[in-house]
Design an enzyme around this catalytic site. Structure first.
Site, mmCIF file in Angstrom:
data_model
loop_
_atom_site.group_PDB
_atom_site.id
_atom_site.type_symbol
_atom_site.label_atom_id
_atom_site.label_comp_id
_atom_site.label_asym_id
_atom_site.label_seq_id
_atom_site.Cartn_x
_atom_site.Cartn_y
_atom_site.Cartn_z
ATOM 1 N N GLN A 31 -15.949 -32.374 -17.721
ATOM 2 C CA GLN A 31 -14.439 -31.892 -18.048
ATOM 3 C C GLN A 31 -14.258 -31.288 -19.318
ATOM 4 O OE1 GLN A 31 -12.291 -35.422 -18.423
ATOM 5 N NE2 GLN A 31 -10.486 -34.490 -17.997
ATOM 6 N N GLY A 32 -13.493 -29.646 -19.085
ATOM 7 C CA GLY A 32 -12.857 -29.047 -20.417
ATOM 8 C C GLY A 32 -12.434 -29.265 -20.587
ATOM 9 N N SER A 42 -10.641 -32.131 -24.253
ATOM 10 C CA SER A 42 -10.774 -32.318 -25.305
ATOM 11 C C SER A 42 -11.541 -31.017 -26.513
ATOM 12 C CB SER A 42 -11.479 -33.021 -25.613
ATOM 13 O OG SER A 42 -10.573 -34.687 -25.182
ATOM 14 N N GLU A 97 -6.599 -39.972 -12.861
ATOM 15 C CA GLU A 97 -7.938 -40.901 -13.364
ATOM 16 C C GLU A 97 -6.777 -42.858 -13.807
ATOM 17 O OE1 GLU A 97 -8.460 -39.279 -17.230
ATOM 18 O OE2 GLU A 97 -10.689 -40.222 -17.420
ATOM 19 N N SER A 129 -5.994 -42.877 -24.750
ATOM 20 C CA SER A 129 -6.589 -44.476 -25.507
ATOM 21 C C SER A 129 -5.651 -44.957 -24.772
ATOM 22 C CB SER A 129 -6.321 -43.753 -27.182
ATOM 23 O OG SER A 129 -5.168 -43.736 -27.561
ATOM 24 N N ASN A 130 -6.027 -46.704 -25.984
ATOM 25 C CA ASN A 130 -5.090 -47.032 -25.032
ATOM 26 C C ASN A 130 -4.041 -47.314 -26.314
ATOM 27 O OD1 ASN A 130 -7.003 -48.681 -23.641
ATOM 28 N ND2 ASN A 130 -7.096 -50.296 -23.886
ATOM 29 N N GLU A 131 -4.001 -47.128 -27.332
ATOM 30 C CA GLU A 131 -2.455 -47.231 -28.341
ATOM 31 C C GLU A 131 -1.542 -45.904 -27.077
ATOM 32 O OE1 GLU A 131 -5.833 -46.655 -29.498
ATOM 33 O OE2 GLU A 131 -5.342 -48.738 -29.795
#
Lengths: 380, 395
Positions: B126-127, B129, B244, B380-382
């Site tokens: 997966q490209g 980030s 996802e 992220s969880n945030e």
């Protein structure tokens, strides 16, 4: 795998929501609490009219033969509206014992409970028993006509308005023996019953009860006078299941009013709900509420299990989750409100207080966590 | 309201269990139980076993090789696979680029890529980030300039999981810099063997190298490798990330891990008694089990709602699954670490299976370190809390 309410259950939900919306707003609730006995007899009459007081009883007993999901629907609604009427004490607990009683006992009590003219209280807690239902010092001595009760009971919900008390007392054995406990139906006006009522932290009422040479007939025993603890445990689990649902309703409303508040309240020229620190607290409260709701569903669905050990462990696990979530959502709701959250005037504090007291009833999170751990866990 | 599975679903569960029992190499299962990594060959051959059975891509539409199972059966399959444990399908092909191709790709792309994904003939990575584009993914800078029938790609991707094995990478590239950042992104499929692609491993906190940087230096990509429309890549990426999140609770994996903790804590002595008999340890484990049960039920609610109301946009409440699922996975690796006690210390990346005293414990601290990633990746969880605040609570 289906989490939807049936058509009948949805109608029940709509009807109780409708009733409470039109006649149980926060200001009206204060008036109900100020009535003699601390709740509204008129409201109780409306519950009876709508059939809520007869829900869990069989049709031959004059009830509607509804199941645990219906009770859950009602308890959630009571939680959302901080209802102070004695539904838990009379219908869930009192009714829970009677449903397991003899046909004569059912016939003597249930019709009047269902029509709203009779209320019940559970006199179980003792000075040192804490959450141990089998720790009973109150004595029941057999005599020619029946039993003589002596002892002290504490914090019996609605104990000062109940017509009939359900009293646990020891017929044999030592104070903490599982065997030798009986469950007795005791008229509140029987000679030797001394009741001292008071308000509770969450706006309801309870009573301490002293029993001095109270004579009751032999047919006042529910089940086996020498082995009543299994019934007590089962009814306590019924109560826990109901409390889980009530807590979910209270959490739902506490979160809703807190989110509404931070959308309105402005500081630094903007709604404080635009601040990420507050958003994340609210998001965590949502997560806490939804995971509690999942466990409340699980507990209600476990209500019909015939394997009583599995039922008890499932309910204990649910009560752990509810205790933790309720504490988080209650505290968070007050925090999001700021100063007015700690005033008597504003709603959120009352949700916080009810959520706090639910944890103290029938075992807190630590108590039930110990049970789950001792049983070897939950996941197979 | 009814939690029970139907007779048909229970028969299906037994069939799945039996198939895993009969067809997975016990050595691979043991590796997963011990929290060791499976090799490329093991991953690929397991995917091919599943694919031969017709279970390679069970959740895809039937016309592209899916099974047509109900939401409940999909749930049971995944749960049993994770509990066994068997290697979970590598998500980059079957859960990410596959659904994007069958939803937005053209017929030629579907015909070529989808069967190869199902059979793992191609290993995908997966490209997305980049060094400057993490949670703010749309600010990515890798460019794809159209010249005739090729795109010329330049830039750098990072956190690229298992790129060292990959045959293909799906990339978000900037194809227009003059518009709002979300509106100038395209979704390209790039052959890792292309001239100008360089993979550089990043050594991770656990000593492993599952993550890489991928550099693109004037890489020529045929224009036919564009998925969907140019500059619509952000929509496809959001679609992919939503998918996802649904499988991210990983309840079955956590169940298998609880069993592992019980087993190890039954062997390890503390004060002369098995650690599992220590009330404090048992309570910590029980507390996590209760949280896992609550997560499982919450996941079932999301699955049941999807089964009833049809697959649409992912339920924003599925962010709960990501937050709680990752927290529980992390707590369980923490408990595993506590079980190891002082045997957490030896750093032995290449265990040979001959030292009983240290071999069981040596992969555990690295797993604990490594699992800090699960509250970071996949949004992220945030970010998940932001999603709940905005999409659910309306803040």
């Amino acid at each position: 795998m289906d989490f939807d309410l049936s058509e009948e259950q949805r109608l029940l939900k709509d009807s109780i929501d409708g009733l409470l919306k039109s006649s149980y707003d926060f200001e009206v609730r204060k008036k109900y609490r100020a009535e003699p006995g601390g709740y509204s007899k008129a409201m109780w009459g409306k519950f009876a009219e709508q059939g809520l007081l007869g829900l869990p009883f069989s049709e031959e007993d004059g009830g509607f033969g509804a199941g645990p999901i219906e009770t859950m629907v009602v308890m959630e609604a009571l939680g959302r509206n901080l209802v102070v009427e004695p539904y838990l004490d009379t219908v869930v607990i009192g009714g829970g014992f009677l449903r397991r009683g003899s046909s004569e006992q059912r016939a003597a009590h249930l019709p009047r409970i269902i029509e709203g003219s009779k209320s019940m209280a559970f006199a179980q807690l003792e000075r040192g028993s804490r959450y141990d239902l089998g720790d009973v010092a109150t004595s029941a001595k057999k005599n020619a006509a029946g039993y003589v009760l002596n002892g002290e009971k504490f914090v019996a919900g609605h104990g000062d308005t109940a017509d009939t008390l359900i009293v646990t007392a020891r017929t044999a054995g030592g104070q903490r023996d599982a065997k030798g406990i009986g469950v007795f139906l005791v008229p509140a006006n029987a000679k030797g019953v001394d009741i001292r009522g008071y308000e509770t932290q969450d706006g309801s009422r309870a009573a301490d009860i002293k029993l001095t040479n109270v004579e009751i007939p032999a047919d006042a025993v529910i089940g086996d006078a020498e082995n009543g603890l299994p019934i007590v445990e089962q009814v306590a689990d019924d109560a826990r299941i109901a409390l889980c649902a009530e807590a979910v309703g209270a959490m739902e409303e506490a979160l809703k009013i807190s989110v509404e508040y931070i959308k309105e309240r402005k500081q630094f020229g903007v709604a404080i709900g635009s601040f990420q620190a507050l958003q994340h607290r609210a998001a965590d409260m949502f997560t806490a509420m939804e995971t509690a709701r999942s466990m409340s569903y699980l507990a209600s669905m476990a209500s019909g299990l015939t394997d009583l050990d599995e039922r008890a462990i499932t309910v204990a696990a649910a009560k752990v989750q509810i205790g933790r979530s309720a504490r988080f959502v209650g505290q968070g709701g007050v925090q999001l409100h700021g100063g007015i959250g700690v005033t008597m005037e504003y709603k959120i504090g009352h949700y916080f207080k009810r959520l706090t007291m639910i944890e103290q009833q029938f075992g807190d999170a630590d108590f039930h966590l110990s049970s789950v751990a001792r049983a070897g866990g939950l996941i197979t | 309201m009814d939690l029970s599975f139907t007779a048909d679903e229970i028969a299906f569960r037994d069939e799945v269990r039996e198939f895993f029992e009969d067809n997975l190499d016990p050595a691979v299962r043991a590796k997963l139980m011990a929290t060791r990594h499976v090799s490329k060959d093991e991953q690929v051959s397991w995917q091919r076993v599943l694919n031969r059975k017709g279970w390679g891509v069970p959740h895809w539409p039937v016309e592209y090789g899916g099974t047509g199972w109900s939401a409940a059966k999909q749930y049971i399959f995944l749960e049993e696979l994770q509990k066994h444990p068997a290697p979970p399908p590598l998500p980059f092909g079957v859960n990410m680029v596959g659904p994007v191709i069958y939803t937005f790709g053209n017929d030629a792309q579907k015909k070529h890529y989808l069967p190869r994904i199902a059979n793992m003939d191609d290993w995908w990575c997966q490209g997305f980030s980049e060094p400057g584009a993490g949670s703010d993914l749309a600010s990515l800078k890798t460019t794809a300039k159209r010249k005739g029938d090729v795109y010329i790609v330049n830039g750098q991707k990072t956190w690229t999981t298992l790129a060292q094995h990959a045959d293909w990478i799906f990339c978000l590239c900037r194809t227009d810099s003059d518009v709002r950042k979300q509106l100038g992104i395209s979704f390209l499929l790039i052959d890792m063997a292309s001239k100008g692609v360089t993979v550089r491993p990043i050594q991770m906190i656990d000593g492993g190298a599952e993550i890489n940087e991928v550099f693109f230096d004037d890489v020529l990509v045929p224009a036919e490798n564009l998925v969907g429309e140019e500059n619509k890549g952000w929509d496809y990426a959001k679609f992919l990330l939503g998918h996802e999140r649904v499988n991210i609770a990983r309840v079955g994996i956590s169940k298998a891990r609880i069993r592992r903790i019980r087993e190890l804590a039954g062997n390890v002595l503390s004060g002369g008694k098995p650690l599992i008999e220590d009330p404090q340890f048992r309570q910590k484990l029980a507390a996590t089990e209760i949280e896992l049960k609550a997560l499982e039920l919450t996941q079932m609610r999301v699955v049941a709602a999807e089964g009833k109301h049809g697959k649409g946009k992912p339920d924003p409440a599925s962010s709960i699954l990501k937050i709680k699922g990752s927290e529980i996975q992390q707590t369980l690796t923490e408990l595993l670490l506590e079980v190891t006690g002082p045997f957490a210390m030896p750093f032995l990346p290449e265990v040979d299976g001959t030292n009983d005293e240290t071999d069981w414990a040596s992969p555990i601290a690295p797993t604990y370190f490594n699992y800090r990633k699960v509250s970071i990746y996949g949004g992220s969880n945030e970010i998940q809390r932001n999603i709940i605040a905005k999409a659910v609570l309306g803040l």
